[in-house]
Design a protein around this motif. Structure first.
Motif, PDB file in Angstrom:
ATOM      1  N   GLU A   1       8.252 -21.726  -3.236  1.00  0.00           N
ATOM      2  CA  GLU A   1       7.265 -22.369  -2.351  1.00  0.00           C
ATOM      3  C   GLU A   1       5.840 -22.019  -2.789  1.00  0.00           C
ATOM      4  OE1 GLU A   1       8.156 -21.033   1.560  1.00  0.00           O
ATOM      5  OE2 GLU A   1      10.098 -22.045   1.665  1.00  0.00           O
ATOM      6  N   MET A   2       5.637 -20.784  -3.190  1.00  0.00           N
ATOM      7  CA  MET A   2       4.318 -20.339  -3.641  1.00  0.00           C
ATOM      8  C   MET A   2       3.875 -21.150  -4.857  1.00  0.00           C
ATOM      9  SD  MET A   2       3.219 -16.559  -5.108  1.00  0.00           S
ATOM     10  CE  MET A   2       3.620 -16.897  -6.831  1.00  0.00           C
ATOM     11  N   LEU A   3       4.771 -21.301  -5.833  1.00  0.00           N
ATOM     12  CA  LEU A   3       4.434 -22.052  -7.039  1.00  0.00           C
ATOM     13  C   LEU A   3       4.210 -23.531  -6.732  1.00  0.00           C
ATOM     14  CD1 LEU A   3       7.006 -20.410  -9.508  1.00  0.00           C
ATOM     15  CD2 LEU A   3       4.529 -20.135  -9.551  1.00  0.00           C
ATOM     16  N   ALA A   4       5.035 -24.078  -5.855  1.00  0.00           N
ATOM     17  CA  ALA A   4       4.904 -25.500  -5.502  1.00  0.00           C
ATOM     18  C   ALA A   4       3.575 -25.779  -4.804  1.00  0.00           C
ATOM     19  CB  ALA A   4       6.069 -25.916  -4.608  1.00  0.00           C
ATOM     20  N   ALA A   5       3.058 -24.782  -4.091  1.00  0.00           N
ATOM     21  CA  ALA A   5       1.788 -24.950  -3.370  1.00  0.00           C
ATOM     22  C   ALA A   5       0.575 -24.735  -4.267  1.00  0.00           C
ATOM     23  CB  ALA A   5       1.737 -23.993  -2.183  1.00  0.00           C
ATOM     24  N   GLY A   6       0.810 -24.463  -5.538  1.00  0.00           N
ATOM     25  CA  GLY A   6      -0.302 -24.316  -6.468  1.00  0.00           C
ATOM     26  C   GLY A   6      -0.787 -22.896  -6.687  1.00  0.00           C
ATOM     27  N   HIS A   7      -0.084 -21.908  -6.138  1.00  0.00           N
ATOM     28  CA  HIS A   7      -0.425 -20.501  -6.380  1.00  0.00           C
ATOM     29  C   HIS A   7       0.360 -20.035  -7.610  1.00  0.00           C
ATOM     30  CE1 HIS A   7      -2.533 -20.125  -2.532  1.00  0.00           C
ATOM     31  NE2 HIS A   7      -1.513 -20.766  -1.982  1.00  0.00           N
ATOM     32  N   HIS A   8      -0.335 -19.713  -8.686  1.00  0.00           N
ATOM     33  CA  HIS A   8       0.342 -19.421  -9.953  1.00  0.00           C
ATOM     34  C   HIS A   8       0.498 -17.930 -10.228  1.00  0.00           C
ATOM     35  CE1 HIS A   8       0.127 -23.657 -10.739  1.00  0.00           C
ATOM     36  NE2 HIS A   8      -1.194 -23.653 -10.627  1.00  0.00           N
ATOM     37  N   ALA A   9      -0.026 -17.094  -9.345  1.00  0.00           N
ATOM     38  CA  ALA A   9       0.075 -15.645  -9.543  1.00  0.00           C
ATOM     39  C   ALA A   9       0.146 -14.965  -8.178  1.00  0.00           C
ATOM     40  CB  ALA A   9      -1.117 -15.120 -10.333  1.00  0.00           C
ATOM     41  N   PHE A  10       0.737 -13.775  -8.167  1.00  0.00           N
ATOM     42  CA  PHE A  10       0.837 -13.013  -6.921  1.00  0.00           C
ATOM     43  C   PHE A  10      -0.510 -12.387  -6.550  1.00  0.00           C
ATOM     44  CE2 PHE A  10       5.168 -12.832  -8.758  1.00  0.00           C
ATOM     45  CZ  PHE A  10       5.836 -13.495  -7.748  1.00  0.00           C
ATOM     46  N   TYR A  11      -1.331 -12.104  -7.565  1.00  0.00           N
ATOM     47  CA  TYR A  11      -2.632 -11.469  -7.329  1.00  0.00           C
ATOM     48  C   TYR A  11      -3.757 -12.309  -7.937  1.00  0.00           C
ATOM     49  CZ  TYR A  11      -0.019  -7.194  -6.184  1.00  0.00           C
ATOM     50  OH  TYR A  11       0.821  -6.280  -5.613  1.00  0.00           O
ATOM     51  N   THR A  12      -4.877 -12.336  -7.247  1.00  0.00           N
ATOM     52  CA  THR A  12      -6.087 -12.970  -7.766  1.00  0.00           C
ATOM     53  C   THR A  12      -7.276 -12.059  -7.487  1.00  0.00           C
ATOM     54  OG1 THR A  12      -6.419 -14.164  -5.689  1.00  0.00           O
ATOM     55  CG2 THR A  12      -5.248 -15.341  -7.449  1.00  0.00           C
ATOM     56  N   ILE A  13      -8.359 -12.264  -8.206  1.00  0.00           N
ATOM     57  CA  ILE A  13      -9.571 -11.449  -8.021  1.00  0.00           C
ATOM     58  C   ILE A  13     -10.754 -12.371  -7.764  1.00  0.00           C
ATOM     59  CG2 ILE A  13     -11.178  -9.840  -9.117  1.00  0.00           C
ATOM     60  CD1 ILE A  13      -8.784  -8.798 -10.756  1.00  0.00           C
ATOM     61  N   GLU A  14     -11.497 -12.070  -6.711  1.00  0.00           N
ATOM     62  CA  GLU A  14     -12.710 -12.826  -6.383  1.00  0.00           C
ATOM     63  C   GLU A  14     -13.825 -11.841  -6.059  1.00  0.00           C
ATOM     64  OE1 GLU A  14     -12.126 -15.671  -3.286  1.00  0.00           O
ATOM     65  OE2 GLU A  14     -10.286 -16.507  -4.178  1.00  0.00           O
ATOM     66  N   ASN A  15     -14.936 -11.942  -6.802  1.00  0.00           N
ATOM     67  CA  ASN A  15     -16.098 -11.084  -6.571  1.00  0.00           C
ATOM     68  C   ASN A  15     -15.745  -9.594  -6.546  1.00  0.00           C
ATOM     69  OD1 ASN A  15     -17.895 -13.307  -6.300  1.00  0.00           O
ATOM     70  ND2 ASN A  15     -17.135 -13.617  -4.209  1.00  0.00           N
ATOM     71  N   GLY A  16     -14.895  -9.208  -7.480  1.00  0.00           N
ATOM     72  CA  GLY A  16     -14.519  -7.802  -7.586  1.00  0.00           C
ATOM     73  C   GLY A  16     -13.500  -7.350  -6.561  1.00  0.00           C
ATOM     74  N   LYS A  17     -13.063  -8.247  -5.691  1.00  0.00           N
ATOM     75  CA  LYS A  17     -12.084  -7.902  -4.647  1.00  0.00           C
ATOM     76  C   LYS A  17     -10.740  -8.523  -4.985  1.00  0.00           C
ATOM     77  CE  LYS A  17     -15.465  -6.000  -2.350  1.00  0.00           C
ATOM     78  NZ  LYS A  17     -15.636  -4.535  -2.388  1.00  0.00           N
ATOM     79  N   ARG A  18      -9.682  -7.778  -4.744  1.00  0.00           N
ATOM     80  CA  ARG A  18      -8.338  -8.238  -5.101  1.00  0.00           C
ATOM     81  C   ARG A  18      -7.638  -8.845  -3.899  1.00  0.00           C
ATOM     82  NH1 ARG A  18      -3.430  -4.762  -7.626  1.00  0.00           N
ATOM     83  NH2 ARG A  18      -2.795  -6.203  -9.260  1.00  0.00           N
ATOM     84  N   LYS A  19      -6.993  -9.969  -4.134  1.00  0.00           N
ATOM     85  CA  LYS A  19      -6.209 -10.632  -3.098  1.00  0.00           C
ATOM     86  C   LYS A  19      -4.753 -10.705  -3.540  1.00  0.00           C
ATOM     87  CE  LYS A  19      -9.813 -13.634  -1.148  1.00  0.00           C
ATOM     88  NZ  LYS A  19     -10.157 -15.043  -0.833  1.00  0.00           N
ATOM     89  N   ALA A  20      -3.851 -10.683  -2.562  1.00  0.00           N
ATOM     90  CA  ALA A  20      -2.424 -10.813  -2.848  1.00  0.00           C
ATOM     91  C   ALA A  20      -1.855 -11.972  -2.045  1.00  0.00           C
ATOM     92  CB  ALA A  20      -1.683  -9.518  -2.505  1.00  0.00           C
ATOM     93  N   TYR A  21      -0.899 -12.665  -2.637  1.00  0.00           N
ATOM     94  CA  TYR A  21      -0.248 -13.766  -1.927  1.00  0.00           C
ATOM     95  C   TYR A  21       0.554 -13.203  -0.761  1.00  0.00           C
ATOM     96  CZ  TYR A  21       2.628 -17.844  -0.931  1.00  0.00           C
ATOM     97  OH  TYR A  21       3.248 -18.901  -0.305  1.00  0.00           O
ATOM     98  N   ASP A  22       0.423 -13.867   0.390  1.00  0.00           N
ATOM     99  CA  ASP A  22       1.117 -13.452   1.606  1.00  0.00           C
ATOM    100  C   ASP A  22       2.187 -14.495   1.943  1.00  0.00           C
ATOM    101  OD1 ASP A  22       1.759 -12.209   4.055  1.00  0.00           O
ATOM    102  OD2 ASP A  22       0.430 -13.609   5.099  1.00  0.00           O
ATOM    103  N   PRO A  23       3.469 -14.155   1.786  1.00  0.00           N
ATOM    104  CA  PRO A  23       4.533 -15.128   2.032  1.00  0.00           C
ATOM    105  C   PRO A  23       4.581 -15.638   3.469  1.00  0.00           C
ATOM    106  CG  PRO A  23       5.366 -13.262   0.782  1.00  0.00           C
ATOM    107  CD  PRO A  23       3.998 -12.877   1.267  1.00  0.00           C
TER     108      PRO A  23
END
Length: 785
Positions: A419-441
């Motif tokens: 579902e994550m991949l189908a929704a366009g999220h290609h990684a579990f973690y991303t970084i924005e402005n030096g802050k780390r985000k994680a995908y939340d199922p």
């Protein structure tokens, strides 16, 4: 009302209990350590012997021996009533539910309402332990699972019951982080919690693959150690340290108590493992396991390895795989993992099968053991010493590509990943402005990780790079503060790094409040580039060597006399040149686990980057009214002459490397860079004024030099020092006394730096110094000559 923990009771003084007590004491908290009453007149013999054994153990559970003064001991029969004086009671007795319940019943007779009460169990359901207890007890009860050894393994799993007050959990998460220096991970009350569930699965999956692919123990160790970001103990050495019976017990517990686990069969104990348990070959605790240490015919220690087919021990064999050889050329772990998983030899097949198994398994553990994927990564990094967690590894391999490969190989991932991949999220973690985000199922979105404002990870600021060279990268970490890190092997300091420091100071001075110097990875710095020094010395390029030493000295002084504050945030090894940089910073925010010292004497040199000068300056400043002037000098001389390395940041204060009331120890390593940034801002905003170069350093000349030389000669005659040790020590004494001066004299820093450099260079021409340098390059250890 704000909860404060002024005193802790630890019930049970075994391996875990005594070490948990030591860790709390090291954090500055008084501890009451209790165990069973012994027969005879000394009723506290059991607990006292256990504590004494813990303090003598290696690695040490305490920052310094003085920590033990904060631990009072007693026994359950005479002293259990004292838990009424404690703010937190931690149970660490034998893993039997009936015994724990009986102890909790007794504790409740004395426990003050509102007192925290937790269990360190690793295998018993938390909610079962508080059955029959009062409402107040249940409200303040949960699991707090420390990992052994508690000082070094940073994971603290916190496991609430349905009746636990959420405010208690919030407090423990914060307390574990700020006061105990832990990576606190909130877990569900499931068998083996998070780290052991995934960690033991990984080990059992490796056991299965080993049999399937026909790999030896030595081959598996080579495949599963530092090459993929795991500890040197890899798989089988880890099992020996943990205890093979403990590993088997956890695996059996998961098999018996997790009927819905799709990988349940992997937890079945192999016949050879059952045989080892039956033979009492349990690892370090019984003297043999997968490995066995013996004395060979020459009387030297030798490590033998078990052949699981013959059940006989034999010599270790260094395996060779084409994939591993190729991967050695790749610097970053994510790129290395990606390459290893594409290998076409047996190693490549092992990595694909293992990681597909691991990725599938952790995907199915959500939401069973955790609702958040980052908690699983945090638990594996802090509890098992993985450099990157399973979901981070999956990102490195490429999530979408790997999922397709896993399907083709017969592995099934959890639906939420699809579902994550189908929704366009290609990684579990991303970084924005030096802050780390994680995908939340749950929300199906990327969320900011908790503590993002408190933890600064320099690698997250790649898009904020101000300047870089082949070894260094300078980041803008916000609030007008720059941060420098370098990526050399072991953090060694060569020309590129020194140039990077000078450039970073210059850029910080042009429009910023200041500079933080810190490195990520295992260590801050193992010191100067020994290979470069050896090469220049062997080729007798003394002009270039002189320039290199001047560059290091000038860099140290550039840090000291910058017009904006420069704060260092070391961790791990901070040796030689790494220590010298700390000595010249405006402030040091050191991780508690920082091992620092001026170690140049071991390779036949004296500190040449300003360290000898700085210790001489500090010795002069330390002279107290009425005290003999040579005492501080002798103490400082001995610290360098014995190449003393602190075993913690606490001991670095005792050695005078860090300054009491000025520098800081940060018990949670993840917070050191954020604390260093805060210190830069605080120093700048309080009206920072650059210090003035010193010209008033009192050196003692011949009077002190004679005393030091007499001591060196005595050590030499007593065979405590070799002739070359004595030569190097005499050079050191000459510099620290200011040379052969007829009377005490006031000198400048530059005068001492010149003396330091001249004697450093003279030692580079000594054959035995070159032999020591060559030995370090070849073996990692200096020869004693």
């Amino acid at each position: 009302m704000k909860r404060i923990v002024k005193k802790v009771a630890v019930l049970g003084s075994g391996v875990m209990g005594s070490r948990i007590a030591c860790h709390f004491a090291g954090a500055g908290i008084p501890v009451l350590l209790l165990d069973m009453a012994a027969d005879g007149p000394d009723r506290n013999r059991i607990v006292n012997d256990a504590l004494a054994s813990a303090v003598k153990s290696s690695p040490s559970p305490v920052y310094t021996k003085d920590v033990v003064k904060r631990i009072a001991t007693g026994n359950f029969e005479d002293d259990l009533k004292e838990v009424a004086t404690c703010d937190w009671v931690i149970e660490v007795v034998v893993e039997r539910l009936d015994i724990k319940q009986q102890l909790f019943e007794k504790v409740e007779q004395y426990r003050t309402p509102g007192t925290l009460i937790t269990s360190n169990t690793s295998g018993i359901p938390i909610h079962l332990m508080c059955q029959g207890r009062s409402e107040d007890f249940i409200k303040h009860f949960c699991g707090t699972h420390f990992f052994n050894p508690p000082r070094y393994l940073r994971l603290l799993e916190i496991i609430p019951t349905p009746g636990t007050d959420p405010a208690v959990i919030d407090f423990l998460v914060e307390f574990g982080d700020h006061i105990l220096g832990k990576t606190t991970v909130l877990c569900k009350d499931t068998p083996a919690f998070i780290a052991n569930r995934v960690g033991v699965f990984s080990i059992m999956a490796i056991f299965s693959l080993m049999d399937e692919l026909g790999l030896s123990i030595d081959e598996v160790e080579a495949l599963t150690g530092p090459m993929i970001g795991r500890p040197k103990s890899a798989t089988f050495r880890t099992a020996d340290v943990v205890g093979i019976d403990t590993l088997a017990k956890v695996a059996k517990g998961v098999f018996e108590n997790c009927p819905e686990d799709e990988a349940k069969q992997l937890f079945v104990i192999p016949a050879w493992l059952e045989r080892m348990v039956a033979n009492k070959w349990l690892g370090d605790k019984t003297g043999q396991g997968f490995f066995k240490k013996i004395k060979n015919d020459r009387g030297a220690s030798e490590i033998l390895v078990l052949d699981l087919k013959t059940f006989e021990y034999g010599p270790r064999i260094k395996p060779k795989f084409a994939s591993l050889e190729a991967a050695k050329l790749i610097e970053t772990l994510p790129a290395k993992l990606k390459m290893l998983m594409s290998g076409q030899d047996k190693a490549g097949e092992f990595y694909r099968q293992f990681h597909y198994n691991l990725f599938a398994y952790v995907s199915h553990r959500i939401p069973e053991i955790s609702d958040e994927l980052y908690r699983i990564d945090d638990a594996m990094k802090a509890g098992f010493g993985w450099e990157i967690g399973p979901f981070e590894s999956w990102d490195a391999a490429g999530v979408a590509k790997t999922v397709e490969a896993m399907k083709a190989a017969g592995f099934r991932v959890a639906a939420w990943v699809e579902e994550m991949l189908a929704a366009g999220h290609h990684a579990f973690y991303t970084i924005e402005n030096g802050k780390r985000k994680a995908y939340d199922p749950v929300s199906k979105a990327c969320k900011l990780l908790p503590g993002s404002d408190a933890f600064i990870i320099l690698n997250n600021y790649g898009d904020k790079t101000v300047w870089k060279n082949s070894s260094c990268r300078l980041y803008d970490i916000g609030n007008d503060v720059l941060a420098l890190q370098w990526n050399t092997k072991m953090g060694t300091i060569g020309g590129d790094v020194l140039s990077g420091i000078q450039t970073s100071v210059e850029k910080a001075e042009s429009g910023f409040k200041g500079l933080v110097i810190a490195n990520e990875g295992a260590n801050f710095s193992a010191g100067a580039n020994v290979g470069l020094i050896f090469m220049l010395a062997v080729e007798q390029e003394y002009d270039e060597l002189d320039m290199a030493v001047r560059l290091f000295q000038n860099t140290s002084m550039r840090v000291r006399y910058s017009s904006v504050p420069v704060v260092l945030a070391p961790h791990g090894l901070a040796l030689g040149g790494g220590c010298e940089l700390s000595l010249h910073a405006d402030k040091v925010c050191a991780a508690a686990e920082t091992y620092t010292g001026l170690v140049e004497m071991g390779v036949g040199l004296i500190p040449g980057g300003g360290g000898t000068k700085e210790f001489t300056l500090r010795a002069a400043d330390e002279v107290q009214h009425g005290e003999p002037e040579n005492i501080p000098l002798q103490n400082r001389f001995l610290t360098i002459a014995t190449a003393k390395v602190s075993t913690s940041a606490t001991e670095a204060f005792e050695l005078g490397i860090y300054r009491t009331g000025h520098d800081a120890m940060i018990i949670n390593q993840d917070r050191r860079i954020a604390e260093a940034k805060r210190s830069v801002i605080e120093l700048y905003d309080s009206g920072y004024v650059a210090p003035v170069p010193r010209t008033d350093i009192k050196v003692l000349g011949r009077s002190a030099l004679g005393a030091l030389l007499a001591g060196i000669n005595g050590m030499q005659k007593g065979n405590y020092a070799t002739d070359h040790d004595a030569l190097v020590a005499k050079k050191l004494a000459y510099v620290m006394c200011g040379g052969d001066l007829s009377a005490p004299t006031l000198v400048s820093e530059q005068y001492l730096l010149d003396l330091e450099r001249q004697n450093f260079l003279s030692l580079c021409g000594e054959r035995k110094t070159l032999e020591r340098l060559q030995s370090v390059i070849k073996t990692g250890k200096p020869v004693r000559n």
